[in-house]
Every structure is written in C-alpha cells, then in structure tokens.
Write a protein that holds these residues in place. Structure first.
Motif, PDB file in Angstrom:
ATOM      1  N   PRO A   1      87.580  78.386 -20.908  1.00 31.56           N
ATOM      2  CA  PRO A   1      86.538  79.274 -21.438  1.00 31.56           C
ATOM      3  C   PRO A   1      87.074  80.352 -22.369  1.00 31.56           C
ATOM      4  O   PRO A   1      86.371  80.766 -23.303  1.00 31.56           O
ATOM      5  CB  PRO A   1      85.934  79.896 -20.170  1.00 31.56           C
ATOM      6  CG  PRO A   1      86.231  78.929 -19.085  1.00 31.56           C
ATOM      7  CD  PRO A   1      87.562  78.344 -19.436  1.00 31.56           C
ATOM      8  N   SER A   2      88.295  80.821 -22.139  1.00 31.57           N
ATOM      9  CA  SER A   2      88.876  81.871 -22.982  1.00 31.57           C
ATOM     10  C   SER A   2      89.693  81.303 -24.135  1.00 31.57           C
ATOM     11  O   SER A   2      90.304  82.051 -24.896  1.00 31.57           O
ATOM     12  CB  SER A   2      89.750  82.801 -22.139  1.00 31.57           C
ATOM     13  OG  SER A   2      90.828  82.088 -21.548  1.00 31.57           O
ATOM     14  N   GLY A   3      89.700  79.985 -24.291  1.00 30.91           N
ATOM     15  CA  GLY A   3      90.463  79.338 -25.353  1.00 30.91           C
ATOM     16  C   GLY A   3      91.761  78.748 -24.842  1.00 30.91           C
ATOM     17  O   GLY A   3      92.382  79.284 -23.915  1.00 30.91           O
ATOM     18  N   ARG A   4      92.153  77.653 -25.431  1.00 29.75           N
ATOM     19  CA  ARG A   4      93.403  76.988 -25.052  1.00 29.75           C
ATOM     20  C   ARG A   4      94.570  77.718 -25.699  1.00 29.75           C
ATOM     21  O   ARG A   4      94.621  77.853 -26.924  1.00 29.75           O
ATOM     22  CB  ARG A   4      93.363  75.527 -25.508  1.00 29.75           C
ATOM     23  CG  ARG A   4      94.573  74.694 -25.083  1.00 29.75           C
ATOM     24  CD  ARG A   4      94.479  73.300 -25.677  1.00 29.75           C
ATOM     25  NE  ARG A   4      95.667  72.523 -25.395  1.00 29.75           N
ATOM     26  CZ  ARG A   4      95.817  71.699 -24.362  1.00 29.75           C
ATOM     27  NH1 ARG A   4      94.800  71.539 -23.527  1.00 29.75           N
ATOM     28  NH2 ARG A   4      96.934  71.046 -24.170  1.00 29.75           N
ATOM     29  N   PRO A   5      95.542  78.202 -24.906  1.00 29.21           N
ATOM     30  CA  PRO A   5      96.650  78.981 -25.480  1.00 29.21           C
ATOM     31  C   PRO A   5      97.584  78.127 -26.336  1.00 29.21           C
ATOM     32  O   PRO A   5      97.738  76.924 -26.091  1.00 29.21           O
ATOM     33  CB  PRO A   5      97.369  79.527 -24.248  1.00 29.21           C
ATOM     34  CG  PRO A   5      97.020  78.575 -23.150  1.00 29.21           C
ATOM     35  CD  PRO A   5      95.629  78.099 -23.446  1.00 29.21           C
ATOM     36  N   GLY A   6      98.206  78.765 -27.311  1.00 26.84           N
ATOM     37  CA  GLY A   6      99.082  78.047 -28.230  1.00 26.84           C
ATOM     38  C   GLY A   6     100.326  77.496 -27.571  1.00 26.84           C
ATOM     39  O   GLY A   6     100.916  76.529 -28.065  1.00 26.84           O
ATOM     40  N   TRP A   7     100.761  78.099 -26.462  1.00 24.54           N
ATOM     41  CA  TRP A   7     101.984  77.637 -25.810  1.00 24.54           C
ATOM     42  C   TRP A   7     101.771  76.415 -24.921  1.00 24.54           C
ATOM     43  O   TRP A   7     102.726  75.794 -24.446  1.00 24.54           O
ATOM     44  CB  TRP A   7     102.604  78.754 -24.971  1.00 24.54           C
ATOM     45  CG  TRP A   7     101.684  79.416 -23.988  1.00 24.54           C
ATOM     46  CD1 TRP A   7     101.010  80.581 -24.140  1.00 24.54           C
ATOM     47  CD2 TRP A   7     101.344  78.931 -22.674  1.00 24.54           C
ATOM     48  NE1 TRP A   7     100.271  80.870 -23.014  1.00 24.54           N
ATOM     49  CE2 TRP A   7     100.464  79.875 -22.103  1.00 24.54           C
ATOM     50  CE3 TRP A   7     101.698  77.806 -21.924  1.00 24.54           C
ATOM     51  CZ2 TRP A   7      99.929  79.715 -20.820  1.00 24.54           C
ATOM     52  CZ3 TRP A   7     101.164  77.639 -20.645  1.00 24.54           C
ATOM     53  CH2 TRP A   7     100.297  78.594 -20.113  1.00 24.54           C
ATOM     54  N   LEU A   8     100.519  76.047 -24.695  1.00 29.02           N
ATOM     55  CA  LEU A   8     100.235  74.964 -23.762  1.00 29.02           C
ATOM     56  C   LEU A   8     100.477  73.601 -24.411  1.00 29.02           C
ATOM     57  O   LEU A   8      99.952  73.307 -25.493  1.00 29.02           O
ATOM     58  CB  LEU A   8      98.788  75.065 -23.294  1.00 29.02           C
ATOM     59  CG  LEU A   8      98.402  74.254 -22.059  1.00 29.02           C
ATOM     60  CD1 LEU A   8      99.168  74.724 -20.839  1.00 29.02           C
ATOM     61  CD2 LEU A   8      96.904  74.350 -21.816  1.00 29.02           C
TER      62      LEU A   8
END
Length: 301
Positions: free
Chosen positions: A128-135
């Motif tokens: 919901p808060s967005g997929r993080p770039g480090w994932l």
C-alpha cells in the motif's frame, strides 16, 4: 454441511483483520458449506469488538471467534484446527485478503482429487505504501513469500512448499500429524517462524505431495512498518534462528551449515550482478539479509 473451515489467527491487528474478513463477504461458495474461525491470541486492542461488529452485519456467514491463551501462532493455529468442523481446513493470516473463489477453489480441488491431502494457493504481495527500491525477488521471500506457479493445478516443484499464509489440508491429516510444533512459530512480537515448514517437512518424509491450486488466491498486505531497516534486520536474524531450530529438530544441522555456505556463494554473485547493473540497493540489501540469516543460524540456544 460444513465442507471447509477457514482458520485465521490474530494478535493485535484489528484493522488488518477487518480487511481479511471483508474479503470473505462475496465468496462464490454457498455460505452454508463453509465456516470461518478467528482465533484471538491474547489481543489487547479492540479485536473482539471489531469482529463482533463485523459478524453482526453479516449474520448469514458462519463466523465465530475463539480465544487461545497460550501465546504463539502455532498454539493459535492448533486451536483453530481443533475447533474446525469441516473435512478441509484452510489457513490464512490476518494481514491478507482472499479472492471471491477462495473457498470454492479449495473445496472443489479436494473433491476432484481424493488422493490429495495438502495444498497451497497463489500469494500476491501488495504494498500500500509502494514497493521499495531495495526490494528484489530474493529479499521479498522472507517478507511476503510470493507464490505463483502458473494458471493450472499441479504439484509444487521439488524443494518448494505452500506458503504459510495460504495452505489447506484434509483435517484428518492435520490431526494425524499433530498440527504445528508449538516450539516453532511467531510468539507475540518475536519474528521467529518455521512451523509450517516443519509440518510440510514431516509430511514430505512420509511421501506426501503438495498440490498447487492457482484459483485460491490471497493478497499479502505488506505495511510500511515491515519495510524499515530495523524490521528487515530482525526478520532476517529470526529467519536464521528458525532454520536452526528446525535443523536441530530434524538432526540436520551440518546440512544447514553446508547449505548456508552455498547460499553465500550465490549471494556474492547476485550482489555483484546488481552492482554492475547499477542497482546497488538491491545488492546491499541481499547481503544484509544473508548476514542476518547466518547470524541467526549460528546463534546457539
């Protein structure tokens, strides 16, 4: 007649539980053929009030809440199994929502395949808060355990098992294996786990195969609180702790050490790949995960 019992264990996540319950409202299966058992594992928030309010709005649904005072996810799941009346028991978590055909998909599958005793469905991570770039696809596994083996029913590939947040069994099989080992699994805020992996390992040792049911879909909701550096560090460490506990239980600690060395070799190669493709965040987080898991494996209890 109740064909399927859906078990949801919950601990201090009333808002998330409500989302899970709301996803049950429009199930395609006849409401008289399934039940939902919510196991409250000593919640101190307004979990019971939220549940009772929801249940009063949908009197045609077979919903009930039971309390399990022994703290821990394994205790709660075992209580749900003991309370179940369906010959099929499906288990999900309180931070998920299901598709409208979830009950029908599992009930129909076990009807069509009398030889099958254990199955799992599709798991779709939702951020919901967005997929993080480090994932990356690798660091997403301990966080969300995504599961997708295509659009047709099949056996799980060798070495893979159903996700803990989307699994179903014949009830008599669960009872025969004693359910989940209460020395494993999450307890309150501790991020240990492995109880479902242990159960599947015990089943596999007896030759039981695990079936993939693609139409039984859950969305695993990963909140922002699970995307912090602190949470990921604790999760990685406790993943290693859980792996060690299971290895000790099954007398394969040496194999765990050897496997961890092999995973480090793969991690170094993957981290270098991310670095050279200008995605250093993904590579660094992968190394961080491996360090945490190794620390957990090496921790003697």
């Amino acid at each position: 007649m109740i064909r399927l019992s859906l078990v949801i264990s919950t601990y201090n996540r009333a808002d998330r539980l409500l989302v899970a319950l709301q996803s049950l409202v429009h199930q395609s299966a006849d409401a008289t053929e399934w039940e939902c058992i919510v196991v409250d594992n000593n919640s101190t928030d307004d979990t019971r009030r939220i549940f009772e309010g929801f249940a009063s709005c949908y009197p045609t649904l077979n919903l009930r809440m039971v309390a399990e005072t022994a703290q821990g996810l394994s205790h709660a799941r075992n209580r749900g199994i003991a309370e179940s009346t369906g010959h099929i028991v499906a288990i999900i978590d309180d931070d998920e929502r299901v598709n409208d055909r979830f009950v029908e998909a599992y009930a129909g599958f076990f009807d069509r395949h009398p030889e099958a005793v254990a199955a799992g469905g599709r798991v779709v991570p939702e951020y919901p808060s967005g997929r993080p770039g480090w994932l990356s696809r690798y660091t997403e596994v301990p966080l969300a355990n995504p599961t997708d083996w295509g659009d047709r029913e099949r056996l799980f590939p060798h070495g893979h098992i159903p996700a803990g947040g989307n699994m179903a069994f014949r009830r008599d099989t669960l009872l025969r294996y004693g359910g989940f080992d209460t020395s494993l699994g999450r307890v309150a805020g501790r991020l240990t786990g492995g109880e479902e992996s242990d159960l599947f390992e015990r089943m596999a040792a007896d030759g039981i195969q695990f079936h993939y049911v693609p139409d039984a879909v859950i969305w695993h909701i990963i909140g922002a609180e699970k995307l912090t550096d602190d949470y990921f560090c604790r999760l990685s460490f406790n993943t290693g702790v859980s792996q060690r506990r299971r290895a000790v239980l099954h007398d394969r600690l040496t194999a765990l050490y050897v496997g961890e060395v092999a995973k480090w070799c793969v991690t170094v190669v993957l981290a270098a790949f991310y670095l050279f493709t200008l995605r250093p965040q993904k590579g660094l987080k992968l190394v961080e995960m491996r360090i945490g898991i190794t620390r957990g494996i090496m921790k003697k209890e």
